[in-house]
Design a protein around this motif. Structure first.
Motif, PDB file in Angstrom:
ATOM      1  N   HIS A 148      -0.726   1.279   7.968  1.00 12.85           N
ATOM      2  CA  HIS A 148      -0.351   1.439   6.561  1.00 12.85           C
ATOM      3  C   HIS A 148       0.810   0.543   6.124  1.00 12.85           C
ATOM      4  O   HIS A 148       0.747  -0.123   5.093  1.00 12.85           O
ATOM      5  N   CYS A 199       0.865  -1.178   0.000  1.00 11.53           N
ATOM      6  CA  CYS A 199       0.000   0.000   0.000  1.00 11.53           C
ATOM      7  C   CYS A 199       0.899   1.224   0.000  1.00 11.53           C
ATOM      8  O   CYS A 199       1.734   1.383   0.887  1.00 11.53           O
ATOM      9  N   GLU A 240      -0.426   4.479  -0.389  1.00 11.98           N
ATOM     10  CA  GLU A 240      -1.110   5.709   0.040  1.00 11.98           C
ATOM     11  C   GLU A 240      -1.296   5.602   1.535  1.00 11.98           C
ATOM     12  O   GLU A 240      -1.891   4.635   2.015  1.00 11.98           O
TER      13      GLU A 240
HETATM   14 CU   LIG Z   1      -1.642   2.613   3.085  1.00 14.41          CU
END
Ligand SMILES: [Cu+2]
Ligand code: HEM
Ligand SMILES: [Cu+2]
Lengths: 562, 181
Positions: free
Chosen positions: B166, B158, B160
Motif C-alpha cells: 500500500h 494511495c 485506501e
Molecule cells: Cu493502498
C-alpha cells in the motif's frame, strides 16, 4: 415479587445495588479495561511508527498493529464497557434486579471468546485487514467468526437490558418515567440492535466468502452495508457517553435536566436519524447519486446534529443551574470555577464534553459535507476527527465514570488520589494533541493507514511538505502523553480494585439525599438562569460557523471538477 | 436529578425554558443553512463529484487504457509510459496492486474526462498536493471531468489500505502550460 435477591444500598448515593448486576458490571468493566490496555499499547506503537524520526515497526507489523488497535479499542473496549453501562443504567439506577443473569453471563462469554478468537487471528499475521475488513482483502475466517460471536454476545446484553427495564416496570421499582440517564442508555441499546443487525447482514456473507461458500462480494455493497454497521455503532457511543455526562453531572453536582422534554427529545432524534450517516463514508464513492448522499450525510437536514447541539447546551446548562442554586452566582463563571475540578470523574466528564464538541463535533460535520469530503476522505484527518469523538469523547467519559464505579460497584477507595486527579488532564491533553495534529497533517494530504509517507522505496516517490512530517512528529509526542494518561488510568483503577481500601457495605436505606434537595423543582416557575452556558455555546457556535466556511474556501481552491 | 425519575410526572407538559428554545431554533436553522449549502454548491460551486459511473470488468478497463497508452505515449519514465492525450480526450487511469498506471500529462486550464477504476482491490486516489481524494472500486468505472489549474509535477498517493505494498503505491501526473492550440 417472585424473585428475592440480595442487594445492598450504597451509602453515598443511596442507590440499591443487586449482587447479580454488580458482578456482571464488574466483569464487563474489568475485561473492557484489559482490552483498553492491549489496544492502547498497539496505538502507541502505531503512532510511533508514523513519527518519521522513530518509525518503530516494520511494515507488516504496522498494519497488524493498526488492525489490532482498531478492533481492540473501537470494538472490544468500548462495547464491553457499554454493556457495563447498560446494566448500571437499568439495574442500579432503577433499583431493580437484573433480568436473566445467567443469559447475561452467556452473552459475556460469547463476547470474550469472540474477542479472543479475533485477536488470535490478527496476531497470527494473516488478518491485517483493518477493522473495516473491506473486501476483497481477505482475513482468516476466524477473524470474521470472532467478530460475529462478539456481536451476538453484545446483542444478548442489549436484550438483558430491555428485560431489566420490563421487570423494573412490572415490579414497580420506580415511579413515573425512567430517569434521563436510563432513557439515554435505552436509546443506545435500540441503536445497538439496529447496528448489530446490519453487522450480521454484512459479516455473515463475508465469513461465508472467506471459507469459499460465496464467491463474490460487491465492494460498493460491502462498504454501504458495513458502514450502516460501523457508523451506527458510533451513535451507540455518542448516546452512551452523553448519558454518562448527565450521570456524572447528577452525581457530582446534583444537576438535573433543564427540561426533560428537550433532553429526551434530543436523544430521540438520534434514533430517528443517526443511521442515515453511513453515507459519511461513501461521499466520494462511484455509483451513488448526489441526492442520496446529501440527504443521508446531513441526517435529513442535520436533525441528529441538532440533537447533539442541544445536549451541548443542556449538559453544561444543567450544571450551571445546579451550581447557581447552591449559591455560586457571582459573575458569569463562578459556577464553573467552583466545580470540583480535582474530582477526576467531574474533570474527565467536562474535558470529554469540551473536546467532543469543539474538536470532534465540528470536524465531523465539516468532513461530512458532500463536497468538502473530497479534500478530506481517507486522509489522516479522519482518524484525527474520530480520536476527538471516540477517544476524547467516549473513552474519556468512560474513564471518568469508572472513577465513580470503583467506590460504588467495586466498593473500594481510589488509591493514588493525586495521580487520579491529574489523569483526565494528561490524557485529555494528549488526545487533543493527537486529534489536532492528525487533522493538521490530513489537511496537508497525509494518507491514513500508511506505513511510510516518505516513500523511500517507491518507484515514483512523492515528497510531502516538511510541515506534514512535523505534524506527524507532534502527533507521536502527543501519543506518548496520551499513553501516559492511559497508563495512569489503568494503574489507578486496577490498583484500587485490587488494593484499595474496602468500603463497608450495608443494606440500610440512607437518609433522603442532600444534593437532590439542593436543586428544587424545575418547571414553569423556575426559569433556569444560565448566562455562562449561553456564552460557552456562543463561542462554540462561532467556531463552528467559521470553521465550516473556511473549509468551503479551501475546497474552492482545488482544481475544478464535475 | 438526571439519575432519578423526573419529579414532575407529567414532564412532557412543562414549558421549555426560553434559552433552550432559542438554541434549538438557532441550531435548526443552522442545519438548514448547511443543508442548502451543499445544494447551492452543486449549482454554483466548481468542485462537485460527478454521479457518472459504470459497471465495467477489469479486462475492459485495461483494454481501454491500453488503447489510450498506445496512441498517445510521448516518453517513458522509470518504466512507466507518459501519456499526453489531446485536449478534451477521455483519459484513463488504472489502479492496481500497487501502481497508478500510466503517468498522465495534461495541459493546464483544459478539461479532461478522467476515467478511474481498479483492476483488483479497492484503492484510494489522492492527488497531491492538490488534495483531491476519491474512492476507487474494482468493477466500477468512475468518470469525472477535471480541469487542472496549476502546473507542475503531482503525486498520486494511495490512501485506501490495499495490502502490504500500500505505501509503495504511488503514481505521478504532470500538468504542463498550454503549448498553444
Ligand atoms: Cu493502498
Ligand atoms: C493512547 C491512545 C491512542 C493513540 C496514541 C492512538 C493513535 C492512533 C494512531 C496514530 C492511529 C493511526 C492512524 C493511521 O495511520 O491511519 C490510530 C488509529 C485508530 N485509532 Fe487510535 N489511538 C489511541 C487511542 C484510541 C482509542 C481509545 C480508540 C477507540 C476507542 C482508538 C481508535 C482508533 C481507530 C478505530 C483507528 C483506525 C484504525 C484503522 O484505520 O483501521 N484509538 N490511533
Ligand atoms: Cu492501493
Amino acid at each position: 415479587m417472585a424473585i428475592k435477591e440480595q442487594y445492598r444500598i450504597c451509602q453515598t448515593t443511596g442507590l440499591r445495588v443487586y449482587k447479580s448486576a454488580e458482578n456482571l458490571i464488574k466483569a464487563n468493566a474489568v475485561v473492557a479495561v484489559v482490552f483498553l490496555l492491549v489496544g492502547g499499547i498497539f496505538g502507541i506503537m502505531v503512532a510511533l511508527t508514523r513519527w518519521k524520526a522513530v518509525h518503530l515497526l516494520p511494515a507488516d507489523w504496522f498494519y497488524l498493529a493498526l488492525t489490532a488497535h482498531g478492533i481492540n479499542l473501537l470494538v472490544v473496549w468500548i462495547i464491553f464497557f457499554e454493556i457495563a453501562v447498560l446494566y448500571f443504567a437499568s439495574s442500579v439506577l432503577l433499583g431493580c434486579r437484573l433480568a436473566t443473569p445467567k443469559i447475561a453471563w452467556a452473552g459475556f462469554a460469547l463476547m470474550l471468546i469472540g474477542a479472543l478468537i479475533t485477536n488470535v487471528a490478527v496476531l497470527q499475521g494473516n488478518s491485517s485487514v483493518m477493522f473495516t475488513s473491506y473486501v476483497p482483502l481477505k482475513a482468516d475466517p476466524s477473524f470474521y467468526a470472532g467478530v460475529i460471536l462478539f456481536a451476538v454476545g453484545a446483542l444478548v446484553g442489549c436484550f438483558v437490558f430491555f428485560g431489566t427495564l420490563v421487570i423494573a416496570k412490572q415490579e414497580k421499582t420506580y415511579e413515573g418515567s425512567v430517569p434521563l440517564v436510563t432513557f439515554g442508555a435505552t436509546v443506545a441499546a435500540i441503536i445497538a440492535v439496529f447496528t448489530i443487525a446490519s453487522g450480521a447482514i454484512i459479516l455473515i456473507p463475508t465469513f461465508l466468502w472467506s471459507i469459499g461458500y460465496v464467491n463474490h462480494l460487491d465492494t460498493l455493497m460491502y462498504r454501504t452495508v458495513w458502514w450502516a454497521f460501523g457508523h451506527s455503532s458510533q451513535q451507540i457511543n455518542v448516546a452512551a457517553h452523553i448519558s454518562i455526562w448527565y450521570l456524572i453531572s447528577a452525581v457530582t453536582l446534583g444537576a438535573k435536566p433543564l427540561s426533560e422534554k428537550v433532553s429526551r427529545g434530543a436523544f430521540l432524534l438520534y434514533i430517528l436519524f443517526l443511521q442515515l450517516a453511513s453515507a459519511h463514508h461513501l461521499l466520494v464513492d462511484p455509483g451513488i447519486s448526489s441526492e442520496w448522499k446529501i440527504f443521508n450525510t446531513s441526517y435529513a437536514i442535520y436533525l441528529a446534529v441538532l440533537g447533539s447541539m442541544i445536549h451541548g447546551l443542556t449538559v453544561p446548562g444543567s450544571m450551571e443551574a445546579a451550581q447557581r442554586k447552591k449559591g455560586y452566582t457571582n459573575g458569569l463563571f463562578e459556577w464553573l470555577r467552583k466545580c470540583p475540578w480535582g474530582n477526576p470523574a467531574f474533570s474527565g466528564m467536562f474535558i470529554s464534553l469540551i473536546l467532543f464538541g469543539f474538536l470532534g463535533g465540528i470536524s465531523g460535520v465539516v468532513m461530512g459535507v458532500e463536497q468538502i469530503n473530497l479534500i478530506i476522505h481517507n486522509t489522516i484527518y479522519v482518524p484525527g476527527h474520530f480520536h476527538a469523538t471516540v477517544v476524547a469523547g467516549t473513552t474519556l467519559a468512560f474513564m471518568a465514570v469508572t472513577y465513580l464505579l470503583v467506590p460504588l460497584i467495586f466498593q473500594r477507595e481510589l488509591i493514588l488520589p493525586w495521580f487520579a486527579k491529574i489523569q483526565p488532564y494528561v490524557f485529555g491533553l494528549g488526545v487533543a494533541g493527537i486529534s489536532v495534529f492528525m487533522m493538521g497533517a490530513g489537511t496537508l494530504g497525509v494518507p491514513r493507514r500508511h506505513w511510510d509517507i516518505s516513500q523511500a522505496d517507491a518507484v515514483l516517490p512523492y515528497d510531502f511538505p516538511g510541515a506534514a512530517n512535523l505534524m506527524m512528529g507532534l502527533n507521536g509526542m502527543s501519543a506518548v502523553l496520551a499513553g501516559l494518561g492511559g497508563a495512569i488510568f489503568i494503574v489507578v483503577v486496577v490498583g484500587s480494585i485490587l488494593f484499595g481500601k474496602k468500603i463497608a457495605s450495608s443494606n440500610e436505606p440512607v437518609a433522603a439525599e442532600e444534593e437532590a434537595t439542593v436543586v428544587s423543582e424545575y418547571g414553569s416557575e423556575e426559569h433556569p438562569n444560565i448566562p455562562g452556558t449561553l456564552i460557552l455555546v456562543a463561542v462554540f457556535f462561532t467556531s463552528f460557523v467559521l470553521y465550516y466556511f473556511v473549509n468551503w474556501k479551501y475546497l474552492a481552491e482545488v482544481w475544478p471538477l464535475r | 436529578m438526571s439519575v432519578s425519575p423526573p419529579k414532575n410526572k407529567i414532564w412532557w407538559n412543562e414549558p421549555v425554558p426560553k434559552s433552550e428554545l432559542m438554541w434549538v431554533i438557532i441550531a435548526f436553522v443552522w442545519g438548514l443553512i448547511m443543508f442548502f449549502m451543499m445544494v447551492y454548491w452543486h449549482a454554483y460551486g466548481e468542485q462537485n463529484l460527478s454521479n457518472e459511473a459504470y459497471r465495467i470488468t477489469a479486462e475492459d478497463f485495461s483494454a481501454k487504457t491500453q488503447t489510450m497508452v498506445d496512441k498517445y505515449t510521448v516518453r517513458e519514465e522509470s518504466g512507466y509510459p507518459v501519456v499526453h492525450p489531446p485536449v478534451g480526450e477521455d483519459v484513463y487511469l488504472i489502479a492496481r496492486l500497487w501502481q497508478w498506471w500510466p503517468i498522465l500529462e495534461l495541459e493546464k486550464g483544459k478539461s479532461y474526462r478522467l476515467h478511474l477504476s481498479s483492476l483488483d482491490w479497492m484503492h484510494g486516489f489522492s492527488l497531491q498536493p492538490v488534495n483531491i481524494n476519491l474512492q476507487i472500486h474494482p468493477d466500477y468505472e468512475m468518470v469525472i471531468t477535471i480541469t487542472p489549474t496549476t502546473s507542475g509535477e503531482f503525486g498520486i498517493v494511495c490512501n485506501e489500505y490495499c495490502g502490504i505494498g500500500h505505501h509503495q503505491m504511488l503514481g505521478r501526473m504532470y500538468v504542463v502550460d498550454n503549448e498553444g492550440t
